[in-house]
Design an enzyme around this catalytic site. Structure first.
Site, short mmCIF file in Angstrom:
data_model
loop_
_atom_site.label_atom_id
_atom_site.label_comp_id
_atom_site.label_asym_id
_atom_site.label_seq_id
_atom_site.Cartn_x
_atom_site.Cartn_y
_atom_site.Cartn_z
N HIS A 128 0.64 -1.26 -0.11
CA HIS A 128 -0.06 0.00 -0.18
C HIS A 128 0.94 1.21 0.14
O HIS A 128 0.17 2.37 0.07
CB HIS A 128 -0.81 -0.02 1.24
CG HIS A 128 -0.25 0.15 2.54
ND1 HIS A 128 0.52 -0.90 3.22
CD2 HIS A 128 -0.10 1.38 3.19
CE1 HIS A 128 0.97 -0.60 4.32
NE2 HIS A 128 0.87 1.03 4.33
C1 UD1 Z 1 -1.54 5.59 6.24
C2 UD1 Z 1 -0.05 6.23 6.55
C3 UD1 Z 1 0.71 5.00 6.46
C4 UD1 Z 1 0.36 3.55 6.92
C5 UD1 Z 1 -0.95 3.45 6.38
C6 UD1 Z 1 -1.44 2.19 7.34
C7 UD1 Z 1 0.46 8.55 6.58
C8 UD1 Z 1 1.06 9.73 5.67
N1 UD1 Z 1 0.37 7.40 6.00
O1 UD1 Z 1 -1.36 5.61 4.97
O2 UD1 Z 1 2.21 5.20 6.88
O3 UD1 Z 1 1.23 2.68 6.38
O4 UD1 Z 1 -2.02 4.36 6.79
O5 UD1 Z 1 -2.68 1.58 6.69
O6 UD1 Z 1 -0.14 8.79 7.58
N2 UD1 Z 1 -9.00 5.37 2.68
C9 UD1 Z 1 -10.27 4.78 2.71
N3 UD1 Z 1 -10.53 4.39 3.93
C10 UD1 Z 1 -9.93 4.65 5.29
C11 UD1 Z 1 -8.87 5.31 4.92
C12 UD1 Z 1 -8.33 5.53 3.60
O7 UD1 Z 1 -10.81 4.69 1.64
O8 UD1 Z 1 -10.64 4.25 6.17
C13 UD1 Z 1 -8.50 5.92 1.16
C14 UD1 Z 1 -8.71 7.15 0.92
O9 UD1 Z 1 -8.91 7.05 -0.50
C15 UD1 Z 1 -7.39 7.98 1.30
C16 UD1 Z 1 -6.21 6.67 0.88
O10 UD1 Z 1 -7.03 5.60 1.51
O11 UD1 Z 1 -7.28 8.93 0.45
C17 UD1 Z 1 -5.17 7.03 1.85
O12 UD1 Z 1 -5.45 7.16 3.26
P1 UD1 Z 1 -4.40 8.01 4.23
O13 UD1 Z 1 -4.88 7.80 5.55
O14 UD1 Z 1 -4.33 9.28 3.52
O15 UD1 Z 1 -3.24 7.19 3.98
P2 UD1 Z 1 -2.67 5.89 3.78
O16 UD1 Z 1 -2.16 5.39 2.34
O17 UD1 Z 1 -3.81 5.18 4.47
N1 UDP Z 2 -3.46 -5.69 9.16
C1 UDP Z 2 -4.65 -6.45 9.16
N2 UDP Z 2 -5.47 -6.60 8.23
C2 UDP Z 2 -4.67 -6.22 6.95
C3 UDP Z 2 -3.60 -5.78 7.05
C4 UDP Z 2 -2.95 -5.48 8.06
O1 UDP Z 2 -5.31 -6.62 10.51
O2 UDP Z 2 -5.73 -6.53 6.04
C5 UDP Z 2 -2.70 -5.36 10.52
C6 UDP Z 2 -1.41 -6.10 10.56
O3 UDP Z 2 -1.39 -6.14 12.28
C7 UDP Z 2 -0.48 -4.71 10.41
C8 UDP Z 2 -1.20 -3.49 10.85
O4 UDP Z 2 -2.71 -3.80 10.47
O5 UDP Z 2 0.98 -5.05 11.10
C9 UDP Z 2 -0.75 -2.09 10.32
O6 UDP Z 2 -0.75 -2.52 9.01
P1 UDP Z 2 -0.51 -1.28 7.66
O7 UDP Z 2 0.31 -2.35 6.78
O8 UDP Z 2 -1.62 -0.84 7.34
O9 UDP Z 2 0.50 -0.30 8.45
P2 UDP Z 2 2.01 0.10 8.47
O10 UDP Z 2 2.69 -0.92 9.56
O11 UDP Z 2 2.64 -0.21 7.11
O12 UDP Z 2 2.09 1.31 8.64
#
Ligand code: UD1
Ligand code: UDP
Length: 357
Positions: free
Chosen positions: A203
């Site tokens: 992601h």
């Molecule tokens: C964020 C964190 C990243 C982490 C990831 C874990 C930052 C800069 N990045 O990235 O470090 O690894 O979370 O999962 O904080 N969206 C949905 N539903 C949700 C949340 C997000 O559809 O509940 C979609 C939206 O289109 C949004 C995109 O995901 O624009 C990105 O979400 P965002 O929270 O900005 O960053 P992540 O890529 O999730």
């Molecule tokens: N995780 C989960 N379901 C999923 C993917 C991830 O429960 O489908 C959990 C898993 O424990 C992982 C945590 O969510 O360590 C955080 O994952 P993510 O990759 O979103 O964040 P990151 O650690 O890269 O910031």
């Protein structure tokens, strides 16, 4: 005097759970804030349910947006919460936008900040998380480190020794506290898996934010699927871009919504191989002894390579790396990093409680 926890995105929740629990056991008054950075049930609610984290007292509902929009919205919301509650400490987790936003507001209001998972560095400032880590650590008064290398980074950045505490890894507290619930047979049955299988999670912006990168990810999944049935719980960030670039066209790759923690960890526990760019998953595979191929050029968690089962792999090298893992199978013995023993939350709570005494 209240301790305010600020969480907001999926990786925050398993890190906060043991800290909140250990502080509650020590009678420390707490207020739990959810920024709303992640809001889909499968990215948020399911973790509160499965990990028995108390309901957030406040949800700021910031949602998605550009970095500036999201960070600013968290800052405005948190400022009011801190003014209303006059806490003795704000605890922030990991490296997401909610983390740095809360730390900045607290520091300006002269509220001490504790950073759980301090000192990790990828040394790649193209990652938004690296900016968040650097700034949060500079703003923090208590820095809780998960590994020795993190302490070295903080020392080199001028953080005084007395602020830094090597406590272990609260993410691993959550894993060890729930390991008996990770049921591989049930996960296999639910996902229709018969032979060896792999789990993929990808992601990062560098892997899913443009067509060329997304096409490369789909190619990598094909290479993985040459050896394993692949389960890929798709993070909402990359879903559309990956689908536009052929994700649905690889029959051996089973696509799912993001999974709940117990279902996800059950799958990981039984996997022959994990391919990821997640931070947390590098750590979890290390503890479970599952070979992990990380499709990134850097990691802020090198201890998962030196002491664990992780390996950084370039896209071009993935087919060979997967073939090697498929041939070698899972390790029979493996090391686990120091203090990843299930007690990090208690150590953190002891330090916080002693400070208040
Ligand atoms: C964020 C964190 C990243 C982490 C990831 C874990 C930052 C800069 N990045 O990235 O470090 O690894 O979370 O999962 O904080 N969206 C949905 N539903 C949700 C949340 C997000 O559809 O509940 C979609 C939206 O289109 C949004 C995109 O995901 O624009 C990105 O979400 P965002 O929270 O900005 O960053 P992540 O890529 O999730
Ligand atoms: N995780 C989960 N379901 C999923 C993917 C991830 O429960 O489908 C959990 C898993 O424990 C992982 C945590 O969510 O360590 C955080 O994952 P993510 O990759 O979103 O964040 P990151 O650690 O890269 O910031």
């Amino acid at each position: 005097m209240t301790v305010v926890h600020v969480t907001g995105a999926r990786p925050n929740f398993p890190k906060a759970a043991p800290v909140v629990k250990a502080l509650a056991a020590r009678g420390v008054p707490q207020l739990l804030v959810h920024t709303g950075q992640h809001y889909d049930d499968r990215m948020s609610e399911v973790f509160f349910e499965q990990l028995a984290i108390p309901r957030p007292d406040v949800n700021l509902g910031v949602g998605s947006g550009s970095h500036a929009q999201q960070t600013a919205a968290v800052m405005i919301g948190i400022e009011q919460v801190l003014l209303d509650n006059d806490p003795s400490l704000v605890v922030v987790y990991g490296d997401v936008n909610s983390t740095v936003a809360a730390a900045l507001v607290a520091a300006k209001l002269h509220v001490p900040v504790a950073h759980v998972e301090a000192g990790l560095r990828s040394f790649d400032r193209e990652m938004p998380e690296e900016i968040n880590r650097l700034l949060t650590d500079q703003l923090s008064d208590l820095l809780f480190a998960t590994s020795a290398d993190a302490i070295g980074h903080l020392a080199r950045e001028g953080v005084p020794d007395e602020k830094i505490h090597f406590v272990g890894n609260p993410m691993i507290d959550t894993l060890l506290a729930n390991i008996d619930r990770f049921d591989v047979a049930r996960a296999r049955a639910e996902h229709g898996l018969e032979g060896d299988y792999a789990v993929a999670t990808l992601h990062r912006p560098a892997n899913v934010d443009d067509d060329a990168s997304a096409a490369r990810v789909v190619g990598a999944l094909r290479a993985l699927a040459a050896h394993y049935t692949v389960v890929f719980p798709v993070h909402p960030r990359g879903r559309q871009r990956l689908l536009d670039n052929g994700l649905a066209d690889v029959p051996e790759v089973l696509l799912t919504e993001p999974l709940g923690y117990i279902d996800f960890m059950s799958l990981v526990r039984g996997a022959g191989c994990v391919v990821t760019d997640s931070g947390g998953v590098q750590e979890e595979t290390t503890v479970l002894g599952v070979p992990c191929l990380t499709l990134r050029t850097t990691t802020e968690r090198p201890v998962t390579i030196t002491n664990g089962t992780n390996r950084l792999v370039a896209f071009d090298d993935l087919p060979d790396a997967v073939a090697e893992v498929a041939r070698a199978g899972r390790p029979v013995t493996w090391k686990v990093p120091p203090l990843w023993d299930g007690h990090a939350g208690e150590r953190i709570a002891d330090i916080i409680a002693a400070r208040r005494a």
